[in-house]
Design a protein around this motif. Structure first.
Motif, mmCIF file in Angstrom:
data_model
loop_
_atom_site.group_PDB
_atom_site.id
_atom_site.type_symbol
_atom_site.label_atom_id
_atom_site.label_comp_id
_atom_site.label_asym_id
_atom_site.label_seq_id
_atom_site.Cartn_x
_atom_site.Cartn_y
_atom_site.Cartn_z
ATOM 1 N N LYS A 270 73.138 59.292 6.905
ATOM 2 C CA LYS A 270 71.757 59.890 6.855
ATOM 3 C C LYS A 270 71.488 60.333 8.279
ATOM 4 C CE LYS A 270 69.689 56.998 4.299
ATOM 5 N NZ LYS A 270 68.649 56.152 3.451
ATOM 6 N N GLU A 271 71.454 59.454 9.108
ATOM 7 C CA GLU A 271 70.925 59.593 10.519
ATOM 8 C C GLU A 271 72.006 60.783 11.217
ATOM 9 O OE1 GLU A 271 69.039 59.846 13.584
ATOM 10 O OE2 GLU A 271 68.391 58.926 11.773
ATOM 11 N N LEU A 272 73.377 60.877 10.822
ATOM 12 C CA LEU A 272 74.179 61.733 11.348
ATOM 13 C C LEU A 272 73.646 63.118 10.812
ATOM 14 C CD1 LEU A 272 77.076 62.005 12.900
ATOM 15 C CD2 LEU A 272 78.080 62.043 10.659
ATOM 16 N N VAL A 273 73.551 63.140 9.634
ATOM 17 C CA VAL A 273 72.901 64.413 8.981
ATOM 18 C C VAL A 273 71.601 64.927 9.371
ATOM 19 C CG1 VAL A 273 72.349 65.952 6.853
ATOM 20 C CG2 VAL A 273 74.313 64.448 6.820
ATOM 21 N N TYR A 274 70.623 63.781 9.613
ATOM 22 C CA TYR A 274 69.169 64.204 10.139
ATOM 23 C C TYR A 274 69.381 64.597 11.574
ATOM 24 C CZ TYR A 274 67.306 61.864 6.001
ATOM 25 O OH TYR A 274 66.938 61.334 4.992
ATOM 26 N N GLU A 275 70.330 64.132 12.508
ATOM 27 C CA GLU A 275 70.415 64.777 13.720
ATOM 28 C C GLU A 275 71.082 66.001 13.767
ATOM 29 O OE1 GLU A 275 70.265 64.631 17.762
ATOM 30 O OE2 GLU A 275 69.368 63.200 16.391
ATOM 31 N N ALA A 276 71.817 66.457 12.975
ATOM 32 C CA ALA A 276 72.442 67.766 12.884
ATOM 33 C C ALA A 276 71.281 68.677 12.521
ATOM 34 C CB ALA A 276 73.493 67.874 11.825
ATOM 35 N N MET A 277 70.553 68.102 11.526
ATOM 36 C CA MET A 277 69.475 69.250 10.926
ATOM 37 C C MET A 277 68.343 69.562 12.180
ATOM 38 S SD MET A 277 68.822 67.378 7.357
ATOM 39 C CE MET A 277 67.333 68.186 6.942
ATOM 40 N N ARG A 278 68.131 68.428 13.136
ATOM 41 C CA ARG A 278 67.139 68.311 14.328
ATOM 42 C C ARG A 278 67.738 69.419 15.165
ATOM 43 N NH1 ARG A 278 66.193 62.828 12.861
ATOM 44 N NH2 ARG A 278 67.848 62.247 14.426
ATOM 45 N N VAL B 101 74.843 72.890 8.879
ATOM 46 C CA VAL B 101 74.491 71.511 9.132
ATOM 47 C C VAL B 101 75.843 70.722 8.760
ATOM 48 C CG1 VAL B 101 73.087 69.456 8.393
ATOM 49 C CG2 VAL B 101 72.107 71.775 8.479
ATOM 50 N N ALA B 102 76.303 70.836 7.799
ATOM 51 C CA ALA B 102 77.736 70.191 7.467
ATOM 52 C C ALA B 102 78.478 70.520 8.456
ATOM 53 C CB ALA B 102 78.190 70.878 6.013
ATOM 54 N N LYS B 103 79.000 71.484 9.225
ATOM 55 C CA LYS B 103 79.862 71.675 10.007
ATOM 56 C C LYS B 103 79.431 70.815 11.507
ATOM 57 C CE LYS B 103 81.636 76.355 9.123
ATOM 58 N NZ LYS B 103 81.757 77.713 9.267
ATOM 59 N N LYS B 104 78.212 71.012 11.867
ATOM 60 C CA LYS B 104 77.657 70.216 12.926
ATOM 61 C C LYS B 104 77.723 68.593 12.708
ATOM 62 C CE LYS B 104 75.311 70.279 17.014
ATOM 63 N NZ LYS B 104 75.476 70.718 17.957
ATOM 64 N N ALA B 105 77.358 68.220 11.656
ATOM 65 C CA ALA B 105 77.818 66.780 11.326
ATOM 66 C C ALA B 105 79.011 66.435 11.109
ATOM 67 C CB ALA B 105 76.603 66.471 10.342
ATOM 68 N N ASN B 106 79.719 67.312 10.834
ATOM 69 C CA ASN B 106 81.316 67.031 10.311
ATOM 70 C C ASN B 106 81.342 66.383 9.040
ATOM 71 O OD1 ASN B 106 84.151 67.311 10.878
ATOM 72 N ND2 ASN B 106 84.257 65.450 11.713
ATOM 73 N N ASN C 99 55.319 62.355 9.525
ATOM 74 C CA ASN C 99 56.627 62.658 10.367
ATOM 75 C C ASN C 99 57.820 62.198 9.364
ATOM 76 O OD1 ASN C 99 55.364 63.871 12.428
ATOM 77 N ND2 ASN C 99 55.422 62.159 13.762
ATOM 78 N N GLU C 100 57.641 61.123 8.597
ATOM 79 C CA GLU C 100 58.633 60.488 7.838
ATOM 80 C C GLU C 100 58.782 61.244 6.716
ATOM 81 O OE1 GLU C 100 61.667 58.247 6.963
ATOM 82 O OE2 GLU C 100 60.610 58.100 8.809
ATOM 83 N N LEU C 101 57.714 61.717 6.124
ATOM 84 C CA LEU C 101 57.820 62.540 4.818
ATOM 85 C C LEU C 101 58.405 63.855 5.171
ATOM 86 C CD1 LEU C 101 54.276 62.074 2.984
ATOM 87 C CD2 LEU C 101 56.591 61.111 2.477
ATOM 88 N N ASP C 102 58.227 64.185 6.374
ATOM 89 C CA ASP C 102 58.678 65.843 7.019
ATOM 90 C C ASP C 102 60.097 65.648 6.843
ATOM 91 O OD1 ASP C 102 58.406 68.623 7.856
ATOM 92 O OD2 ASP C 102 59.258 67.531 9.697
ATOM 93 N N LYS C 103 60.827 64.443 7.312
ATOM 94 C CA LYS C 103 62.289 64.262 7.402
ATOM 95 C C LYS C 103 62.861 64.602 5.691
ATOM 96 C CE LYS C 103 62.285 60.907 10.807
ATOM 97 N NZ LYS C 103 62.695 59.588 11.162
ATOM 98 N N HIS C 104 62.000 64.282 4.971
ATOM 99 C CA HIS C 104 62.597 64.464 3.579
ATOM 100 C C HIS C 104 61.940 65.612 2.511
ATOM 101 C CE1 HIS C 104 64.141 60.296 3.928
ATOM 102 N NE2 HIS C 104 63.066 60.189 4.599
#
Length: 315
Positions: free
Chosen positions: A33-41, A7-12, A86-91
């Protein structure tokens, strides 16, 4: 399976940043946060909930307490639950559904409460974790709701603009903040235009609004609009106007409030004030998690504007 390092590599970003986004999102900017969440998705990465809970001394559970009887004929609560879950799932949080009879079963990090009435105040104040209400209240507790006053003001202005001579407000017969706010939106606009308010409060069932129209039909001449505090009331009004061969929308107009499902099964389709139920559910989840992360710090309230969704019951 994807790892934290992936995830870290994907989000740089660094692994520490990813960890902070997952465990302490309140310490990270929304952009990051959105950058990391997008990589996680994209990587279908799911944080280890047990490890996160252990690291933060948390349960990773939010309780949803519903204090009113749920009506399974319309998907109001389904939309709300979807937004919250859905929002709780993100966290990496889980949702536990409760009724007033089993509030204290099991531990949690916080509560979201909906369907509250004034008589529930003692129960609400007994909750021992950060709490957010779905619905306007006067107890000083953080809440998320529609902007009820502005919602009805908008509909009243529309009715006047469309040339309806008489505008009748059919409210919900409960002494609650949301009901008073909706009525205030109507009365304020009527007063601003020099018009006399005409208000009747009914139990929130279509059979009661239908009976009201039936019993008072002679009091409502052509060019009357009925502004209803719920779509349920609106359905009853439509049904009874049609029973009297009234012309909708030519001679009679009807506007409801909620826009969740009932407006779509009405014939003609009901013009309504559509609430953003799913978005408000997500906002409740974000607010309670922020409150948990800030050790119960008050978050205030968040109001959502409604959309005047035009149907076939207004000109």
């Amino acid at each position: 399976m994807a790892t934290l390092n992936d995830v870290a590599k994907k989000a740089n970003v660094s692994k520490m940043t990813v960890s902070r986004v997952i465990n302490h999102p309140e310490q990270v900017t929304d952009e990051l946060k959105e950058l990391v969440y997008e990589a996680m998705r994209e990587l279908n990465y799911r944080p280890n909930a047990a490890a996160k809970a252990l690291a933060n001394n948390r349960t990773q559970i939010i309780k949803l307490l519903i204090l009113e009887e749920m009506d399974t004929t319309e998907p109001y609560y389904m939309f709300l639950l979807t937004g919250i879950a859905n929002e709780l799932d993100k966290h990496a949080y889980s949702l536990q559904l409760l009724t007033h009879q089993n509030v204290q079963i099991g531990d949690s990090d916080g509560f979201i409460v909906c369907g509250m009435r004034q008589e529930d105040e003692e129960l609400i104040k007994s909750l021992d974790k950060p709490t957010v209400l779905f619905g306007q209240n006067e107890m000083g507790i953080d809440f998320v709701d529609s902007n009820n006053e502005e919602s009805m003001a908008k509909a009243t202005e529309y009715a006047i603009e469309k040339g309806y001579e008489k505008i009748v407000y059919l409210g919900i017969d409960v002494d609650e903040p949301f009901a008073r706010s909706r009525e205030k939106g109507y009365t304020t606009v009527m007063s601003n235009h020099g018009k006399e308010p005409c208000i009747f409060n009914l139990e929130n069932r279509s059979r009661y609004s239908a009976a009201f129209i039936r019993d008072n039909w002679d009091k409502f001449p052509a060019n009357t609009l009925f502004l209803c505090a719920s779509d349920r009331l609106g359905l009853g009004v439509i049904r009874e106007i049609k029973e009297h061969d009234g012309d909708i929308p030519g001679d009679y107009g009807v506007i409801g409030h909620d826009g969740v499902f009932l407006d779509q099964i009405a014939y003609p389709n009901l013009t309504t004030l559509k609430q953003s139920i799913t978005e408000m559910g997500a906002a409740c989840a974000r607010m309670v998690l922020k409150k948990v992360n800030e050790n119960g710090k008050p978050q205030g309230d968040q109001l959502f504007e409604t959309e005047l969704k035009l149907g076939g019951t207004t000109r």
